[in-house]
Scaffold this motif. Structure first.
Motif, PDB file in Angstrom:
ATOM      1  N   ALA A  64      -3.015  -8.567 -10.396  1.00 13.19           N
ATOM      2  CA  ALA A  64      -3.664  -7.519  -9.611  1.00 13.19           C
ATOM      3  C   ALA A  64      -3.158  -6.162 -10.081  1.00 13.19           C
ATOM      4  CB  ALA A  64      -3.374  -7.716  -8.125  1.00 13.19           C
ATOM      5  N   TYR A  65      -4.088  -5.253 -10.324  1.00 10.63           N
ATOM      6  CA  TYR A  65      -3.774  -3.922 -10.844  1.00 10.63           C
ATOM      7  C   TYR A  65      -4.186  -2.844  -9.852  1.00 10.63           C
ATOM      8  CZ  TYR A  65      -3.034  -6.057 -15.401  1.00 10.63           C
ATOM      9  OH  TYR A  65      -2.550  -6.825 -16.428  1.00 10.63           O
TER      10      TYR A  65
ATOM     11  N   GLU B 213      -9.776  -5.563  -0.646  1.00 11.42           N
ATOM     12  CA  GLU B 213     -10.805  -5.138   0.310  1.00 11.42           C
ATOM     13  C   GLU B 213     -10.689  -3.652   0.623  1.00 11.42           C
ATOM     14  OE1 GLU B 213     -10.357  -7.694   3.706  1.00 11.42           O
ATOM     15  OE2 GLU B 213     -10.977  -9.468   2.576  1.00 11.42           O
ATOM     16  N   ARG B 214      -9.470  -3.123   0.620  1.00 12.03           N
ATOM     17  CA  ARG B 214      -9.246  -1.701   0.894  1.00 12.03           C
ATOM     18  C   ARG B 214      -9.494  -0.827  -0.336  1.00 12.03           C
ATOM     19  NH1 ARG B 214      -3.639  -1.817   4.418  1.00 12.03           N
ATOM     20  NH2 ARG B 214      -4.478  -2.905   6.216  1.00 12.03           N
ATOM     21  N   GLY B 215      -9.791  -1.463  -1.474  1.00  7.10           N
ATOM     22  CA  GLY B 215     -10.079  -0.704  -2.680  1.00  7.10           C
ATOM     23  C   GLY B 215      -8.843  -0.157  -3.383  1.00  7.10           C
ATOM     24  N   LEU B 216      -7.668  -0.732  -3.087  1.00  6.45           N
ATOM     25  CA  LEU B 216      -6.436  -0.239  -3.704  1.00  6.45           C
ATOM     26  C   LEU B 216      -6.085  -0.969  -4.997  1.00  6.45           C
ATOM     27  CD1 LEU B 216      -4.247   0.174  -0.496  1.00  6.45           C
ATOM     28  CD2 LEU B 216      -5.400   1.951  -1.806  1.00  6.45           C
ATOM     29  N   VAL B 217      -6.469  -2.238  -5.088  1.00  6.00           N
ATOM     30  CA  VAL B 217      -6.184  -3.013  -6.294  1.00  6.00           C
ATOM     31  C   VAL B 217      -7.419  -3.805  -6.700  1.00  6.00           C
ATOM     32  CG1 VAL B 217      -3.718  -3.258  -5.729  1.00  6.00           C
ATOM     33  CG2 VAL B 217      -5.295  -5.067  -5.116  1.00  6.00           C
TER      34      VAL B 217
ATOM     35  N   PRO C  79      -1.251   3.863 -10.943  1.00  3.52           N
ATOM     36  CA  PRO C  79      -2.600   3.407 -11.308  1.00  3.52           C
ATOM     37  C   PRO C  79      -2.602   2.676 -12.654  1.00  3.52           C
ATOM     38  CG  PRO C  79      -2.672   5.662 -10.522  1.00  3.52           C
ATOM     39  CD  PRO C  79      -1.221   5.289 -10.650  1.00  3.52           C
ATOM     40  N   ARG C  80      -3.453   1.669 -12.730  1.00  8.86           N
ATOM     41  CA  ARG C  80      -3.657   0.867 -13.938  1.00  8.86           C
ATOM     42  C   ARG C  80      -2.451   0.004 -14.296  1.00  8.86           C
ATOM     43  NH1 ARG C  80      -7.748   1.716 -17.192  1.00  8.86           N
ATOM     44  NH2 ARG C  80      -6.517   1.372 -19.051  1.00  8.86           N
ATOM     45  N   ARG C  81      -1.525  -0.181 -13.348  1.00  9.66           N
ATOM     46  CA  ARG C  81      -0.363  -1.047 -13.574  1.00  9.66           C
ATOM     47  C   ARG C  81      -0.394  -2.176 -12.558  1.00  9.66           C
ATOM     48  NH1 ARG C  81      -0.702   0.470 -17.823  1.00  9.66           N
ATOM     49  NH2 ARG C  81       0.369   2.198 -18.772  1.00  9.66           N
ATOM     50  N   ARG C  82       0.240  -3.276 -12.916  1.00 10.22           N
ATOM     51  CA  ARG C  82       0.232  -4.450 -12.052  1.00 10.22           C
ATOM     52  C   ARG C  82       1.134  -4.271 -10.840  1.00 10.22           C
ATOM     53  NH1 ARG C  82       1.598  -9.687 -15.336  1.00 10.22           N
ATOM     54  NH2 ARG C  82       1.880 -10.345 -13.203  1.00 10.22           N
ATOM     55  N   ILE C  83       0.692  -4.870  -9.746  1.00 11.47           N
ATOM     56  CA  ILE C  83       1.577  -5.014  -8.596  1.00 11.47           C
ATOM     57  C   ILE C  83       2.283  -6.368  -8.792  1.00 11.47           C
ATOM     58  CG2 ILE C  83       0.078  -3.628  -7.103  1.00 11.47           C
ATOM     59  CD1 ILE C  83      -0.763  -6.285  -5.718  1.00 11.47           C
ATOM     60  N   PRO C  84       3.315  -6.659  -8.019  1.00  5.48           N
ATOM     61  CA  PRO C  84       4.001  -7.943  -8.195  1.00  5.48           C
ATOM     62  C   PRO C  84       3.051  -9.133  -8.040  1.00  5.48           C
ATOM     63  CG  PRO C  84       5.285  -6.497  -6.789  1.00  5.48           C
ATOM     64  CD  PRO C  84       3.954  -5.826  -6.999  1.00  5.48           C
ATOM     65  N   SER C  85       3.373 -10.199  -8.735  1.00  7.58           N
ATOM     66  CA  SER C  85       2.571 -11.423  -8.662  1.00  7.58           C
ATOM     67  C   SER C  85       2.706 -12.054  -7.283  1.00  7.58           C
ATOM     68  CB  SER C  85       3.063 -12.418  -9.713  1.00  7.58           C
ATOM     69  OG  SER C  85       4.387 -12.820  -9.382  1.00  7.58           O
TER      70      SER C  85
ATOM     71  N   ALA D 112       0.841  -1.200   0.000  1.00  7.37           N
ATOM     72  CA  ALA D 112       0.000   0.000   0.000  1.00  7.37           C
ATOM     73  C   ALA D 112       0.875   1.250   0.000  1.00  7.37           C
ATOM     74  CB  ALA D 112      -0.939   0.001   1.203  1.00  7.37           C
ATOM     75  N   GLY D 113       1.966   1.206   0.740  1.00  2.00           N
ATOM     76  CA  GLY D 113       2.899   2.333   0.752  1.00  2.00           C
ATOM     77  C   GLY D 113       3.507   2.577  -0.615  1.00  2.00           C
ATOM     78  N   ARG D 114       3.810   1.500  -1.311  1.00  2.00           N
ATOM     79  CA  ARG D 114       4.377   1.626  -2.660  1.00  2.00           C
ATOM     80  C   ARG D 114       3.347   2.170  -3.640  1.00  2.00           C
ATOM     81  NH1 ARG D 114       7.647  -4.144  -2.815  1.00  2.00           N
ATOM     82  NH2 ARG D 114       9.127  -3.611  -1.169  1.00  2.00           N
ATOM     83  N   ILE D 115       2.094   1.806  -3.445  1.00  2.00           N
ATOM     84  CA  ILE D 115       1.023   2.362  -4.279  1.00  2.00           C
ATOM     85  C   ILE D 115       0.907   3.862  -3.999  1.00  2.00           C
ATOM     86  CG2 ILE D 115      -1.480   2.403  -4.651  1.00  2.00           C
ATOM     87  CD1 ILE D 115      -1.392  -0.690  -4.113  1.00  2.00           C
TER      88      ILE D 115
END
Length: 86
Positions: free
Chosen positions: A72-73, A60-64, A30-36, A20-23
């Motif tokens: 996951a994006y 659940e937090r609405g971040l991805v 936004p609109r990019r993948r987080i690590p698998s 979440a901190g990295r986001i």
């Protein structure tokens, strides 16, 4: 931030906080993948269910959002969507 294997918080929550901190700081835009899940397992030294729980918490937090078969994006926030419409 590193995860504290002996700390009171569950590992998946700690990992979700790091991601979440990295986001928030734009490492994962936004609109990019987080690590698998596999990459999360490797980076943090955890099992797959722990990585999956961390990603689920971000959802659940609405971040991805998870796109089946793709990963996951990071979601766009309302402010970013408004700016794109101008």
């Amino acid at each position: 931030m590193t995860v504290d294997l002996d700390g009171p918080e569950p590992l998946y929550e700690q990992i979700a906080e790091v991601l979440a901190g990295r986001i928030a700081d734009g490492t994962y835009p936004p609109r990019r993948r987080i690590p698998s899940e596999a990459a999360i397992c490797e980076e943090f030294g955890v099992a797959r269910p722990t990585a999956r729980s961390a990603v689920r918490l971000l959802v659940e937090r609405g971040l991805v959002q998870v796109v089946r078969g793709k990963g996951a994006y990071v979601v766009e926030t309302a402010g970013e969507v408004d700016q794109a419409d101008e």
